[in-house]
Write a protein that holds these residues in place. Structure first.
Motif, mmCIF file in Angstrom:
data_model
loop_
_atom_site.group_PDB
_atom_site.id
_atom_site.type_symbol
_atom_site.label_atom_id
_atom_site.label_comp_id
_atom_site.label_asym_id
_atom_site.label_seq_id
_atom_site.Cartn_x
_atom_site.Cartn_y
_atom_site.Cartn_z
ATOM 1 N N ARG A 52 0.983 -13.352 -7.831
ATOM 2 C CA ARG A 52 0.392 -12.416 -6.868
ATOM 3 C C ARG A 52 0.037 -11.134 -7.601
ATOM 4 N NH1 ARG A 52 5.559 -10.387 -3.382
ATOM 5 N NH2 ARG A 52 6.990 -10.227 -5.107
ATOM 6 N N GLU A 53 -0.708 -10.291 -6.931
ATOM 7 C CA GLU A 53 -1.077 -9.028 -7.568
ATOM 8 C C GLU A 53 0.161 -8.158 -7.690
ATOM 9 O OE1 GLU A 53 -4.872 -7.039 -6.657
ATOM 10 O OE2 GLU A 53 -5.011 -8.554 -5.073
ATOM 11 N N CYS A 54 0.403 -7.672 -8.879
ATOM 12 C CA CYS A 54 1.524 -6.755 -9.070
ATOM 13 C C CYS A 54 1.305 -5.917 -10.323
ATOM 14 C CB CYS A 54 2.850 -7.503 -9.120
ATOM 15 S SG CYS A 54 3.098 -8.447 -10.591
ATOM 16 N N GLN A 55 2.152 -4.903 -10.451
ATOM 17 C CA GLN A 55 2.031 -3.961 -11.555
ATOM 18 C C GLN A 55 3.429 -3.480 -11.915
ATOM 19 O OE1 GLN A 55 -0.331 -0.629 -10.411
ATOM 20 N NE2 GLN A 55 -0.375 0.254 -12.436
ATOM 21 N N ILE A 56 3.728 -3.448 -13.215
ATOM 22 C CA ILE A 56 5.015 -2.944 -13.692
ATOM 23 C C ILE A 56 4.756 -1.649 -14.444
ATOM 24 C CG2 ILE A 56 7.054 -3.379 -15.096
ATOM 25 C CD1 ILE A 56 6.496 -6.389 -14.738
ATOM 26 N N THR A 57 5.409 -0.586 -13.977
ATOM 27 C CA THR A 57 5.262 0.728 -14.596
ATOM 28 C C THR A 57 6.599 1.140 -15.174
ATOM 29 O OG1 THR A 57 3.591 1.292 -12.949
ATOM 30 C CG2 THR A 57 4.534 3.116 -14.193
ATOM 31 N N LEU A 58 6.562 1.644 -16.391
ATOM 32 C CA LEU A 58 7.768 2.097 -17.078
ATOM 33 C C LEU A 58 8.003 3.578 -16.780
ATOM 34 C CD1 LEU A 58 10.047 1.725 -19.207
ATOM 35 C CD2 LEU A 58 8.321 2.238 -20.952
ATOM 36 N N ASP A 78 0.945 -3.214 5.070
ATOM 37 C CA ASP A 78 2.115 -2.346 5.181
ATOM 38 C C ASP A 78 3.388 -3.009 4.679
ATOM 39 O OD1 ASP A 78 2.223 -4.153 7.279
ATOM 40 O OD2 ASP A 78 3.183 -2.734 8.647
ATOM 41 N N LYS A 79 3.272 -4.191 4.103
ATOM 42 C CA LYS A 79 4.441 -4.900 3.593
ATOM 43 C C LYS A 79 4.499 -4.902 2.065
ATOM 44 C CE LYS A 79 5.935 -6.375 7.600
ATOM 45 N NZ LYS A 79 7.173 -6.024 8.201
ATOM 46 N N ASN A 80 3.550 -4.244 1.400
ATOM 47 C CA ASN A 80 3.592 -4.151 -0.054
ATOM 48 C C ASN A 80 4.860 -3.407 -0.449
ATOM 49 O OD1 ASN A 80 1.103 -5.379 -0.046
ATOM 50 N ND2 ASN A 80 -0.020 -3.479 -0.264
ATOM 51 N N THR A 81 5.506 -3.881 -1.498
ATOM 52 C CA THR A 81 6.778 -3.276 -1.890
ATOM 53 C C THR A 81 6.782 -2.832 -3.341
ATOM 54 O OG1 THR A 81 7.708 -5.422 -2.494
ATOM 55 C CG2 THR A 81 8.133 -4.651 -0.255
ATOM 56 N N THR A 82 7.624 -1.854 -3.599
ATOM 57 C CA THR A 82 7.930 -1.432 -4.958
ATOM 58 C C THR A 82 9.431 -1.534 -5.114
ATOM 59 O OG1 THR A 82 6.048 0.080 -5.046
ATOM 60 C CG2 THR A 82 7.812 0.454 -6.635
ATOM 61 N N VAL A 83 9.841 -2.205 -6.175
ATOM 62 C CA VAL A 83 11.262 -2.337 -6.484
ATOM 63 C C VAL A 83 11.465 -1.691 -7.847
ATOM 64 C CG1 VAL A 83 13.197 -3.901 -6.820
ATOM 65 C CG2 VAL A 83 11.385 -4.506 -5.209
ATOM 66 N N VAL A 84 12.406 -0.755 -7.922
ATOM 67 C CA VAL A 84 12.717 -0.082 -9.177
ATOM 68 C C VAL A 84 13.998 -0.693 -9.735
ATOM 69 C CG1 VAL A 84 13.241 2.120 -10.300
ATOM 70 C CG2 VAL A 84 11.621 2.053 -8.385
ATOM 71 N N TYR A 85 13.899 -1.189 -10.973
ATOM 72 C CA TYR A 85 15.031 -1.814 -11.656
ATOM 73 C C TYR A 85 15.509 -0.919 -12.787
ATOM 74 C CZ TYR A 85 13.315 -6.121 -9.454
ATOM 75 O OH TYR A 85 12.896 -7.063 -8.553
ATOM 76 N N GLY A 118 3.661 4.941 -18.036
ATOM 77 C CA GLY A 118 2.451 4.139 -17.911
ATOM 78 C C GLY A 118 2.705 2.707 -17.490
ATOM 79 N N THR A 119 1.625 2.060 -17.137
ATOM 80 C CA THR A 119 1.667 0.656 -16.737
ATOM 81 C C THR A 119 1.830 -0.197 -17.984
ATOM 82 O OG1 THR A 119 0.249 1.094 -14.838
ATOM 83 C CG2 THR A 119 0.379 -1.185 -15.591
ATOM 84 N N ILE A 120 2.808 -1.100 -17.963
ATOM 85 C CA ILE A 120 3.038 -1.947 -19.126
ATOM 86 C C ILE A 120 2.618 -3.395 -18.887
ATOM 87 C CG2 ILE A 120 4.862 -0.532 -20.112
ATOM 88 C CD1 ILE A 120 6.888 -2.531 -18.871
ATOM 89 N N TRP A 121 2.427 -3.758 -17.621
ATOM 90 C CA TRP A 121 2.060 -5.138 -17.303
ATOM 91 C C TRP A 121 1.395 -5.150 -15.943
ATOM 92 C CZ3 TRP A 121 3.064 -9.199 -13.944
ATOM 93 C CH2 TRP A 121 2.874 -10.485 -14.447
ATOM 94 N N GLU A 122 0.328 -5.929 -15.810
ATOM 95 C CA GLU A 122 -0.398 -5.947 -14.547
ATOM 96 C C GLU A 122 -0.995 -7.325 -14.308
ATOM 97 O OE1 GLU A 122 -3.382 -2.909 -12.271
ATOM 98 O OE2 GLU A 122 -3.416 -2.936 -14.447
#
Length: 130
Positions: A52-58, A78-85, A118-122
């Motif tokens: 699915r469409e996603c983006q990982i930002t460091l 309105d269900k798009n989520t961001t999870v911070v690890y 910055g974005t590291i993976w998309e």
């Protein structure tokens, strides 16, 4: 000579057709030594992210790395989520959509002193040519 040209054209056409069959395009920045390839828990989840469409930002905060994974939920804006690890893969924060004031405050507090590296993976949806 004509046969070899024909075979090369057929091969290139098949190769091009097979490459365009995937619905998503994955981009890594930087291309080499990318944390997504080096961190075991992130590497394991990468297959899930490619669907699915996603983006990982460091992010860096208090000399520690954090990875914010934004993912879309098809058909539900309105269900798009961001999870911070954190560095070990533990969930520090999860948010998205319509948030109550306490959740908005927690998100604001986390990102106040976090430096966006910055974005590291998309993974983006492939645009169809018209």
């Amino acid at each position: 000579m004509k046969n070899s040209r024909y075979l090369i054209l057929v091969f290139c056409g098949l190769l091009l057709f097979s490459c365009t069959g995937n619905k998503y395009i994955v981009e890594r920045t930087p291309k080499h030594n990318n944390p997504v390839d080096e961190i075991s828990w992130l590497k394991k989840r990468k297959k899930e992210f490619e669907k699915r469409e996603c983006q990982i930002t460091l992010y860096e905060k208090d000399r520690k790395n954090y990875y914010a994974v934004f993912a879309t939920t098809p058909g539900a804006f309105d269900k798009n989520t961001t999870v911070v690890y954190d560095q070990e893969g533990n969930i520090c924060l999860k948010f998205g959509g319509l948030m109550p004031p306490p959740k908005r405050e927690a998100v604001k507090k986390f990102f106040e002193n976090a430096e966006n590296k910055g974005t590291i993976w998309e993974c983006k949806q492939r645009h169809k040519k018209e």
